[in-house]
Design an enzyme around this catalytic site. Sequence first.
Site, PDB file in Angstrom:
ATOM      1  N   CYS A 208       1.188  -4.056   1.684  1.00  0.00           N
ATOM      2  CA  CYS A 208       1.161  -3.269   0.448  1.00  0.00           C
ATOM      3  C   CYS A 208       1.763  -4.056  -0.713  1.00  0.00           C
ATOM      4  O   CYS A 208       1.384  -3.861  -1.872  1.00  0.00           O
ATOM      5  CB  CYS A 208       1.884  -1.942   0.642  1.00  0.00           C
ATOM      6  SG  CYS A 208       3.624  -2.095   1.103  1.00  0.00           S
ATOM      7  N   HIS A 501       7.637   0.887   0.622  1.00  0.00           N
ATOM      8  CA  HIS A 501       6.200   0.851   0.361  1.00  0.00           C
ATOM      9  C   HIS A 501       5.957   0.638  -1.128  1.00  0.00           C
ATOM     10  O   HIS A 501       6.630   1.227  -1.976  1.00  0.00           O
ATOM     11  CB  HIS A 501       5.559   2.167   0.814  1.00  0.00           C
ATOM     12  CG  HIS A 501       4.066   2.192   0.689  1.00  0.00           C
ATOM     13  ND1 HIS A 501       3.250   1.283   1.344  1.00  0.00           N
ATOM     14  CD2 HIS A 501       3.234   3.000  -0.016  1.00  0.00           C
ATOM     15  CE1 HIS A 501       1.983   1.544   1.053  1.00  0.00           C
ATOM     16  NE2 HIS A 501       1.958   2.577   0.226  1.00  0.00           N
TER      17      HIS A 501
END
Length: 570
Positions: A208, A501
């Site tokens: 990510c 994230h």
Amino acid sequence: MSAINSSYTIPNQCKHLLNYKSKHGVTGYNSIKDLLKFSPYGGAKIDKCESEMPRCSFCPSHHHHHRHRHHRRGGRFFMCLICSSVMCCKTSQSDHTLLHSESLPGHDIYIDVERAELYCGACRDQIYDSEFDNAVVSKHLMGLPGIGNGLSGNGESRFSKRKRLDFGGGGGFDSENERRSVVLRWKKKSKSCVPLGLRGLNNLGSTCFMNSVLQALIHAPPLRDYFLSDRHSHESCRKRSDDRLCLPCDVDVIFSAVFSGERTPYSPAKFLYSWWQHSENLASYEQQDAHEFFISVLDGIHEKLGKASLAIKENEDCQCIAHRVFSGLLRSDVTCTSCGFTSSTYDPFLDISLDLNTGPTDITTKAKKMTEKPSAESSLAGCLELFTRPEKLGSDQKLYCENCRQKQDSLKQMSLRKLPLVLCLHIKRFEHSSIRKMSRKIDRHLQFPFSLDMRPYLSSSIVKKRFGNRIFSFEGEEMDIPTEYEVFAVVTHSGMLESGHYVTYLRLRNRWYKCDDAWINEVDEEVVRALQCYLIFYVQKVLYHKGIEDVSCQPLSVLKDPFVPIAGCC
């Protein structure tokens, strides 16, 4: 990918995935095709039963009465590829995929129900397999209108970006009616006039950090204009060799893919391997820092397109696209507190790192603040003011004064001598103290404007403010230098210091889109203003307004050059 330097090896894939495929092949991949559902932006999910939420096989029987609330609190569901059982994972301490793998040896590979991505219960991490990717893409293409999917068997676009986007002057069509027919069907396929180039990127296993930065780079107007006009083409590049990959070529491939008009999420696996070769110390399937990745990618582009690193230390003269777009010039003034003599130095920058703390910046005070609860809010204007504020150097940092001819106490002040086309601001949310030997993440909210004027932070403004009416001109001052910027991308980080994230929010045609790996959806402006931003990308205002020209509203006959309007509409 066979022609790779023998001294470099791609990190090994998940051994549990390799074991699963050796026994079951791609049978499981094909069996879940009928369960795949797709969003208008191309994101996929598993939909076993439309009438109810998934139910975890390991949770108590009464759990299903509260499964919806469990899911809303952040729990995720995974389906075993072998037995189709569904397990939940709310936290790392409450991961039932691990229990399932322990009770049934070999049942290690799952599919994330909400994202249709591979997950290893034994490794407790996302994993990537190109064959699974192809299975998802092929299912999506089967449901698209009969316009021709533009993909070859290996999932790569068989049309170059020039051919796919060139709607003027024939463009490879046999007749004007055929060209208009294709354009109308292409627009009908897009349903709601989604901005061209807005395409999800598949997570290849804790990537990510890469996807979030790539989305920002893809939509940086000057960089986008450069690659879409074939200034560097992977088809004709001579810098790629048999034993070395070319990172700019793989960036060009990404631009070709995302601007091809396809909506299915793209897998930048080839780019990842190329970046691994450039940054071998970071070559792993582990999570990396998005800021470090951003700098590394620009360095990789410069290595191929700029002057040799050893031959040039002052990158302000480099004409590679990385420095032409992102490079600016910092001025550092050190003033002797005894005689007032000032010495100035200049250093190029690709981004500016800003401290969230609004108090004193000496090391001792920072160490004390590590244990204090941070204040609720900061502002970008406050961070920039802190960056350009005079700082008194400590007694152990005395510098030699050329006028006094001895070491003296001094003040240091930073300012911006030259502004870049695209301004990247790095918000320092990860704080480390060597004194207390501790680290933490700063979860303070940062207010940032969508429109930013950088004139107060220019060297000319800072020097005039320092000397007041005693100075009337500034050497080399350019009164017409563009100082107004518009935000076009924000990268956020959620989670803890050691894990988390990354997600990117893009501003396209004055609308905001959340890019969460393969998933893309439109969000309100209020959502963006409440973000915990980590990287903020601004572009000069004139370039932003040029980039939002809507080519779909222009008559087809005037679309002579598809690369003049940077961001069009499907």
